[in-house]
Design a protein around this motif. Sequence first.
Motif, PDB file in Angstrom:
ATOM      1  N   PHE A  27     -14.405 -69.888-101.110  1.00  0.00           N
ATOM      2  CA  PHE A  27     -12.853 -69.486-101.558  1.00  0.00           C
ATOM      3  C   PHE A  27     -12.005 -69.152-102.637  1.00  0.00           C
ATOM      4  CE2 PHE A  27     -11.356 -73.173-104.464  1.00  0.00           C
ATOM      5  CZ  PHE A  27     -12.993 -73.944-104.430  1.00  0.00           C
ATOM      6  N   LEU A  28     -11.786 -67.871-102.453  1.00  0.00           N
ATOM      7  CA  LEU A  28     -10.456 -67.096-103.876  1.00  0.00           C
ATOM      8  C   LEU A  28     -10.629 -68.284-104.837  1.00  0.00           C
ATOM      9  CD1 LEU A  28      -8.488 -64.859-102.395  1.00  0.00           C
ATOM     10  CD2 LEU A  28     -11.018 -64.697-102.762  1.00  0.00           C
ATOM     11  N   ASP A  29     -10.260 -67.890-106.075  1.00  0.00           N
ATOM     12  CA  ASP A  29     -10.596 -68.997-107.077  1.00  0.00           C
ATOM     13  C   ASP A  29      -8.694 -68.867-107.747  1.00  0.00           C
ATOM     14  OD1 ASP A  29      -9.671 -69.837-110.001  1.00  0.00           O
ATOM     15  OD2 ASP A  29     -11.883 -69.652-110.219  1.00  0.00           O
ATOM     16  N   ILE A  30      -8.068 -69.559-107.462  1.00  0.00           N
ATOM     17  CA  ILE A  30      -6.706 -69.303-108.426  1.00  0.00           C
ATOM     18  C   ILE A  30      -6.019 -69.101-109.265  1.00  0.00           C
ATOM     19  CG2 ILE A  30      -6.126 -71.980-109.047  1.00  0.00           C
ATOM     20  CD1 ILE A  30      -4.748 -70.319-106.051  1.00  0.00           C
ATOM     21  N   ASN A  31      -7.009 -68.759-110.006  1.00  0.00           N
ATOM     22  CA  ASN A  31      -6.544 -68.293-111.235  1.00  0.00           C
ATOM     23  C   ASN A  31      -7.415 -66.957-111.512  1.00  0.00           C
ATOM     24  OD1 ASN A  31      -5.038 -70.043-111.698  1.00  0.00           O
ATOM     25  ND2 ASN A  31      -6.159 -71.306-112.597  1.00  0.00           N
ATOM     26  N   PRO A  32      -7.674 -65.275-111.135  1.00  0.00           N
ATOM     27  CA  PRO A  32      -8.651 -64.598-110.778  1.00  0.00           C
ATOM     28  C   PRO A  32      -9.400 -63.631-112.050  1.00  0.00           C
ATOM     29  CG  PRO A  32      -7.075 -64.127-109.266  1.00  0.00           C
ATOM     30  CD  PRO A  32      -6.666 -65.092-109.830  1.00  0.00           C
ATOM     31  N   MET A  33     -10.087 -63.488-112.340  1.00  0.00           N
ATOM     32  CA  MET A  33     -10.082 -62.629-113.469  1.00  0.00           C
ATOM     33  C   MET A  33     -10.106 -61.554-112.827  1.00  0.00           C
ATOM     34  SD  MET A  33     -12.320 -64.972-115.577  1.00  0.00           S
ATOM     35  CE  MET A  33     -14.106 -64.016-116.202  1.00  0.00           C
ATOM     36  N   VAL A  34     -10.236 -61.051-111.800  1.00  0.00           N
ATOM     37  CA  VAL A  34     -10.005 -59.514-111.170  1.00  0.00           C
ATOM     38  C   VAL A  34      -9.960 -59.761-109.353  1.00  0.00           C
ATOM     39  CG1 VAL A  34     -11.278 -58.003-112.792  1.00  0.00           C
ATOM     40  CG2 VAL A  34     -12.483 -59.228-110.307  1.00  0.00           C
ATOM     41  N   LYS A  35      -9.545 -59.003-108.825  1.00  0.00           N
ATOM     42  CA  LYS A  35      -9.758 -58.995-107.235  1.00  0.00           C
ATOM     43  C   LYS A  35     -10.354 -59.264-106.570  1.00  0.00           C
ATOM     44  CE  LYS A  35      -4.923 -57.081-106.397  1.00  0.00           C
ATOM     45  NZ  LYS A  35      -4.272 -56.000-105.515  1.00  0.00           N
ATOM     46  N   LEU A 106     -15.641 -61.925-119.016  1.00  0.00           N
ATOM     47  CA  LEU A 106     -14.806 -63.181-120.159  1.00  0.00           C
ATOM     48  C   LEU A 106     -13.847 -64.013-119.882  1.00  0.00           C
ATOM     49  CD1 LEU A 106     -14.253 -60.091-123.042  1.00  0.00           C
ATOM     50  CD2 LEU A 106     -16.222 -61.989-122.688  1.00  0.00           C
ATOM     51  N   PHE A 107     -14.146 -65.359-119.581  1.00  0.00           N
ATOM     52  CA  PHE A 107     -13.358 -65.961-118.696  1.00  0.00           C
ATOM     53  C   PHE A 107     -12.382 -66.546-120.031  1.00  0.00           C
ATOM     54  CE2 PHE A 107     -16.710 -66.718-116.192  1.00  0.00           C
ATOM     55  CZ  PHE A 107     -15.933 -66.827-114.824  1.00  0.00           C
ATOM     56  N   LEU A 112      -4.959 -62.901-113.483  1.00  0.00           N
ATOM     57  CA  LEU A 112      -4.201 -62.190-112.406  1.00  0.00           C
ATOM     58  C   LEU A 112      -3.615 -63.469-112.058  1.00  0.00           C
ATOM     59  CD1 LEU A 112      -6.141 -60.485-110.503  1.00  0.00           C
ATOM     60  CD2 LEU A 112      -4.800 -59.381-113.188  1.00  0.00           C
ATOM     61  N   LYS A 113      -1.565 -63.336-111.879  1.00  0.00           N
ATOM     62  CA  LYS A 113      -1.107 -63.366-110.803  1.00  0.00           C
ATOM     63  C   LYS A 113      -0.623 -62.697-109.531  1.00  0.00           C
ATOM     64  CE  LYS A 113      -0.122 -66.816-114.224  1.00  0.00           C
ATOM     65  NZ  LYS A 113      -0.861 -67.461-114.166  1.00  0.00           N
ATOM     66  N   LEU A 114      -1.311 -63.515-108.574  1.00  0.00           N
ATOM     67  CA  LEU A 114      -1.346 -62.317-106.920  1.00  0.00           C
ATOM     68  C   LEU A 114      -0.111 -63.435-106.441  1.00  0.00           C
ATOM     69  CD1 LEU A 114      -4.932 -62.546-106.948  1.00  0.00           C
ATOM     70  CD2 LEU A 114      -2.955 -60.205-107.537  1.00  0.00           C
ATOM     71  N   SER A 115      -0.063 -62.611-105.690  1.00  0.00           N
ATOM     72  CA  SER A 115       1.515 -63.610-104.784  1.00  0.00           C
ATOM     73  C   SER A 115       0.377 -64.061-103.323  1.00  0.00           C
ATOM     74  CB  SER A 115       2.517 -62.170-103.532  1.00  0.00           C
ATOM     75  OG  SER A 115       1.109 -61.323-102.749  1.00  0.00           O
ATOM     76  N   PRO A 116       0.437 -65.025-103.135  1.00  0.00           N
ATOM     77  CA  PRO A 116       0.061 -65.606-101.490  1.00  0.00           C
ATOM     78  C   PRO A 116      -0.415 -64.186-100.262  1.00  0.00           C
ATOM     79  CG  PRO A 116       2.388 -66.582-101.957  1.00  0.00           C
ATOM     80  CD  PRO A 116       2.244 -65.782-103.232  1.00  0.00           C
ATOM     81  N   ASP A 117       0.250 -63.630-100.734  1.00  0.00           N
ATOM     82  CA  ASP A 117       0.361 -62.101 -99.229  1.00  0.00           C
ATOM     83  C   ASP A 117      -1.224 -61.311-100.356  1.00  0.00           C
ATOM     84  OD1 ASP A 117       1.870 -62.542 -97.490  1.00  0.00           O
ATOM     85  OD2 ASP A 117       3.289 -61.455 -98.192  1.00  0.00           O
ATOM     86  N   GLU A 118      -0.906 -61.213-101.623  1.00  0.00           N
ATOM     87  CA  GLU A 118      -2.120 -60.865-101.868  1.00  0.00           C
ATOM     88  C   GLU A 118      -3.656 -61.612-101.881  1.00  0.00           C
ATOM     89  OE1 GLU A 118      -1.024 -58.131-105.139  1.00  0.00           O
ATOM     90  OE2 GLU A 118      -0.456 -59.901-105.586  1.00  0.00           O
ATOM     91  N   PHE A 119      -3.008 -62.648-102.135  1.00  0.00           N
ATOM     92  CA  PHE A 119      -4.993 -63.666-102.092  1.00  0.00           C
ATOM     93  C   PHE A 119      -5.390 -63.807-100.173  1.00  0.00           C
ATOM     94  CE2 PHE A 119      -3.206 -66.003-105.969  1.00  0.00           C
ATOM     95  CZ  PHE A 119      -4.470 -65.921-106.613  1.00  0.00           C
ATOM     96  N   THR A 120      -4.286 -63.820 -99.533  1.00  0.00           N
ATOM     97  CA  THR A 120      -4.658 -63.842 -98.033  1.00  0.00           C
ATOM     98  C   THR A 120      -5.029 -62.181 -97.871  1.00  0.00           C
ATOM     99  OG1 THR A 120      -3.100 -65.496 -97.552  1.00  0.00           O
ATOM    100  CG2 THR A 120      -3.222 -64.067 -96.051  1.00  0.00           C
TER     101      THR A 120
END
Length: 130
Positions: A27-35, A106-107, A112-120
């Motif tokens: 599953f996607l990391d909720i605090n992603p370093m990159v898309k 680099l942690f 990134l701050k992504l919207s729910p639509d972008e995560f989906t």
Amino acid sequence: MATIFSRIVAGEIPCYKVAEDDKFFAFLDINPMVKGHTLVIPKQEVDYIFDLSDNDLAAMQVFAKKVALAIGKAFPCKKVGQAVLGLEVPHAHIHLIPMQSEADMLFSNPKLKLSPDEFTEIASKISAAM
Ligand code: AMP
């Protein structure tokens, strides 16, 4: 008490699911370093990845490979990097991160701050590439 990641696997906490088999979940990391930053976990609740049995650790890596190849197709990059920290969530997980350069791993970078639509959309792109 179940870990937050076990609760995600159980469907008690939402996530942006990428892939699943009988033993592993991505599953996607909720605090992603990159898309495309994705976490791969065993469904078995084990804190330290090196406490997994040899067979389970090997199988987790093979599952992570499938997810990594799909991430690379969905998000063209130099390579998909892999990291294991486990300092925050006590449930073994592999970070898979599409890299354009070493700096993407680099942690300490701002996330990134992504919207729910972008995560989906990101999760569906990776799933579709599996
Ligand atoms: P670490 O244990 O140091 O590898 O870090 C845990 C990672 O899990 C961090 O990158 C968090 O952003 C991520 N994380 C924590 N909670 C969630 C969640 N509910 N959904 C997705 N990712 C999460």
